[in-house]
Design an enzyme around this catalytic site. Structure first.
Site, mmCIF file in Angstrom:
data_model
loop_
_atom_site.group_PDB
_atom_site.id
_atom_site.type_symbol
_atom_site.label_atom_id
_atom_site.label_comp_id
_atom_site.label_asym_id
_atom_site.label_seq_id
_atom_site.Cartn_x
_atom_site.Cartn_y
_atom_site.Cartn_z
ATOM 1 N N ALA A 1 52.247 60.726 9.529
ATOM 2 C CA ALA A 1 52.628 60.232 8.201
ATOM 3 C C ALA A 1 53.435 61.304 7.479
ATOM 4 O O ALA A 1 53.298 62.505 7.758
ATOM 5 C CB ALA A 1 51.386 59.871 7.391
ATOM 6 N N CYS B 1 48.739 54.664 3.968
ATOM 7 C CA CYS B 1 50.138 54.522 3.566
ATOM 8 C C CYS B 1 50.423 53.139 2.993
ATOM 9 O O CYS B 1 51.576 52.680 2.974
ATOM 10 C CB CYS B 1 51.082 54.836 4.724
ATOM 11 N N GLY C 1 54.964 67.326 2.962
ATOM 12 C CA GLY C 1 55.587 67.239 4.279
ATOM 13 C C GLY C 1 54.974 66.195 5.167
ATOM 14 O O GLY C 1 55.005 65.012 4.846
ATOM 15 N N GLY D 1 55.176 62.446 3.466
ATOM 16 C CA GLY D 1 55.332 62.264 2.035
ATOM 17 C C GLY D 1 55.835 63.564 1.449
ATOM 18 O O GLY D 1 55.254 64.622 1.703
ATOM 19 N N ARG E 1 53.545 63.920 -4.591
ATOM 20 C CA ARG E 1 54.503 63.612 -3.515
ATOM 21 C C ARG E 1 54.821 62.126 -3.546
ATOM 22 O O ARG E 1 54.184 61.344 -4.249
ATOM 23 C CB ARG E 1 53.922 63.984 -2.153
ATOM 24 N N ASP F 1 52.106 56.605 -0.370
ATOM 25 C CA ASP F 1 50.852 56.010 -0.822
ATOM 26 C C ASP F 1 49.692 56.932 -0.451
ATOM 27 O O ASP F 1 49.805 58.156 -0.580
ATOM 28 C CB ASP F 1 50.696 54.615 -0.186
#
Length: 243
Positions: A171, A202, A184, A173, A99, A102
């Site tokens: 968060a 992140c 997601g 990604g 994905r 980070d």
């Protein structure tokens, strides 16, 4: 024709790798069907129309994971602050994955949502896709009396994003290929926030992480949050959720 129906599945508490494999299977099936439909359409002689009308599927997956750290394609391995012994001590696993973004943490009490959508059924704009997911989370938090928003330059949902007390509560990604999405969002509901101390979440080292539990000073019903978030996702995307 666009398919606005989305099949909902709740996988409960599931090992990260098992969920990743299941995601990949759904994702690959949708991409394969989409490619076949495109090739079939290109093969139809000019002036003729296709007889059957096959639509690509959409899925919305909710789940929780045992303690795990995942590193996105743009992440730095050194943002994991634990070695193998440290991971074992924390009863956590670690996966570099496909994905964006980070490093992040998943664990019990955190609501993870994996939309596997053909964005051709909705809109082909990945930035709008992320903003739409964020809006669904923001509206969910509002139902608990929590005012949230966006932090300029960063993906995800934040509280007090306009001042030095900014803290992240969700968060994101994603991966997108041929306009089909996977991975997601991870939404801290009753999460064990101490686990975030073992990473640079992140890639951001000067901002705090929070949860609904921390903001309200009490645990909330995760199943209730699931129902509220599912509703707001359906409203924001104009989708019909089945299941």
């Amino acid at each position: 024709m666009k398919n606005k129906q989305v099949t909902f599945q709740d996988w409960g508490l599931i090992d990260y790798k098992d969920a990743w494999d299941k995601q990949e299977a759904l994702f690959a099936g949708t991409v394969k069907l989409k490619t076949e439909l495109r090739n079939r359409h290109l093969a139809v002689p000019a002036g003729e129309t296709e007889e059957e009308n096959v639509l690509t599927p959409n899925y919305l997956i909710f789940c929780e994971h045992p303690h795990v750290y995942t590193l996105g394609k743009s992440g730095k391995p050194e943002h994991l602050l634990l070695d193998e012994a440290g991971l074992k001590e924390k009863n956590a696993t670690y996966y570099p994955i496909n994905r964006g973004g980070d490093i992040t943490y998943h664990g019990p009490g955190q609501l993870v949502a994996y939309p596997i959508l053909d964005l051709d059924n909705f809109f082909t704009d990945i930035h709008l896709y992320l903003r739409t997911l964020e809006e669904a989370v923001i509206n969910t938090l509002a139902e608990y009396g929590i005012t949230a928003g966006r932090y300029p330059g960063y993906t995800g949902v934040w509280i007090d994003a306009d001042n030095e007390r900014a803290r992240k509560i969700c968060a994101m990604g994603v991966r997108c290929s041929r306009w089909v999405t996977m991975h997601g969002l991870s939404f801290n509901v009753n999460s064990e926030l101490d686990y975030f101390n073992n990473i640079v979440p992140c890639g951001i080292d000067d901002k705090d992480v929070t949860s609904i539990k921390r903001e309200l000073g009490r645990e909330v019903d995760l199943n209730e949050v699931k129902q509220i978030l599912k509703h707001h996702i359906s409203v924001q995307f104009g989708m019909e959720i089945i299941g």
